[in-house]
Enzyme design. Structure first.
Site: not given
Ligand code: ZN
Length: 431
Positions: A108, A110, A139, A173-174, A197
């Site tokens: 991801h 974001d 992350d 995603e977040e 991740e």
């Protein structure tokens, strides 16, 4: 030279620079609010798309359409109010020579806001003392860099994978995983996949589901310094005192749950914790209300028919009601629960051939393969439910995600890229 590992060693500084360049494009999820100038997911996706096009991928860059996803209402990752203008998902497909197993590599783009407490600049992509610093380096821009360079290393070494490889990067995603839902809906699936991740280079074959809720507890205001009448006679009721009852039960549940709500691969059992508490209105008045915002987790075995946390929500609502029964005021003024987020969970069995392939890939580069599930949420659920055997594996210490001074050990970035390159060669039968 058909040696992707040697290629990566020779290109280690390009890897670090690419990850640093990605950190320099701030990609804060708009859902958190704040400075719009830091919400540049679209620009970062274009940066990745250019790289993947140059590597020979067939690029699909598209803005998810929430109305087209409305068929998933009530399922994980669907939020009617999320907006994707200027926030495209990305999938780059590399057709194999045929016959091999396919592989999805996904991340991801974001990040969460930088927040406070930094001793470095969060968006300059500084590299010092062997670390890359900045919001999102762990992350998970490190993971995205590792998977792209792993593929480049394989291709640049002249190896040709038999199986198809899809490299994907999702937005949002977040904020709950709607980018992933759109990615799966678009049909970008494979036999197996890695979500890169940060797992500290461990193989995380499972993740916990996460529920956020607000428990609203009623009180009644009244002067603290004066004698208090019984509440039936109009007297004040201290909502903080009532909230304490629930907080005590959170502790008791945690002490109890550790014996039976434990996933065999998780380093920590499911728990419930108050994350935010808001109570009262004046220093002179008993708190007229309390809102306890809590975070709790659930295991794949506890999912409901929607692959969500609905059954756990119902169970907790019942438990909250039972607690209210023990108190005369609460019995007549039961608290209400407002559920905020339900982030789903999933697992790929440790005996699955893909876990064995990932273990071989690590051992091939001299790293011991260790299986340890993730006690937070990652977006593997929709993939596993769609038949993609998905694992989390990536560089960076999980505990540094979302922290001030987020930093990624560049040596781990290189090791992750080597492991993923080694996996591509093994799983997709590159020759
Ligand atoms: Zn993440």
């Amino acid at each position: 030279m058909k040696n992707p590992i040697g290629w990566l060693d020779a290109h280690a500084s390009e890897l670090s620079r690419f990850a640093s360049d990605l950190v320099r494009i701030p990609t804060v999820t708009p859902w958190f609010g704040g400075d719009a100038a830091l919400m540049r997911e679209g620009e970062a996706q274009k940066f990745l798309a250019d790289k993947l096009t140059a590597l020979g991928g067939e690029v699909d860059l598209w803005e998810p359409d929430p109305s087209a996803l409305a068929k998933y209402a009530g399922k994980p990752g669907y939020y009617a109010d999320h907006v994707f203008t200027g926030r495209p998902n990305l999938a780059a497909t590399f057709a194999g020579t045929g016959g091999g197993k396919s592989l999805l590599l996904l991340g991801h783009i974001d990040v969460v806001p930088a927040a406070t407490g930094w001793t470095r600049e969060p968006f300059t992509g500084e590299t010092t003392s062997g670390y890359l610093w900045g919001r999102g380096c762990v992350d998970m821009k490190g993971g995205i860099t590792a998977m792209i360079f792993a593929l480049e290393a394989v291709l640049a070494s002249g190896l040709k994978p038999k199986g198809k490889i899809i490299v994907g990067s999702v937005v949002d995603e977040e904020a709950g995983g709607m980018g992933t839902l759109a990615f799966v809906d678009r049909g970008h699936l494979a036999d197996a996949g890695l979500m890169t991740e940060p797992t500290g280079l461990k193989i995380a074959n499972h993740c916990h589901g996460i529920l956020w809720g607000k428990l609203r507890i009623a009180g009644r205001g009244g002067h603290i310094e004066l004698p208090r009448a019984h509440w039936r006679a109009g007297g004040a009721v201290d909502a903080i005192d009532k909230a304490r009852l629930y907080l005590d039960f959170f502790e008791r549940w945690n002490a109890d749950w550790k014996y039976w709500r434990h996933h065999p691969h998780a380093p920590k059992p499911c728990e419930i914790h108050a994350a935010q508490i808001a109570c009262g209105s004046y220093p002179t008045s008993y708190a007229d209300g309390a809102v306890v915002t809590f975070n709790t987790q659930y295991r794949p075995s506890e999912r409901d028919a929607n692959n969500s946390g609905g059954a756990i929500k119902k169970w907790l609502e019942e438990e909250f009601r039972r607690i209210a029964e023990t108190d005369p005021w609460l019995r007549e003024h039961p608290p209400t629960v407002e559920w905020m987020i339900d982030a789903d969970c999933a697992e790929t069995p440790p005996a699955h051939p893909f876990v064995a392939a990932m273990s071989r890939a690590l051992e091939a580069i001299g790293v011991a393969a260790e299986i340890e599930g993730s006690t937070s949420h990652t977006d593997i659920g929709w993939f596993v439910n769609s038949g993609v055997s998905m694992l989390n594996f990536g560089p960076g210490e999980t505990r540094l995600a979302h922290q001030a001074d987020e930093r990624l050990l560049l040596a781990d970035l290189l090791t992750a890229a080597k492991a993923i390159a080694s996996l591509i060669v093994d799983w997709c039968e590159a020759e």
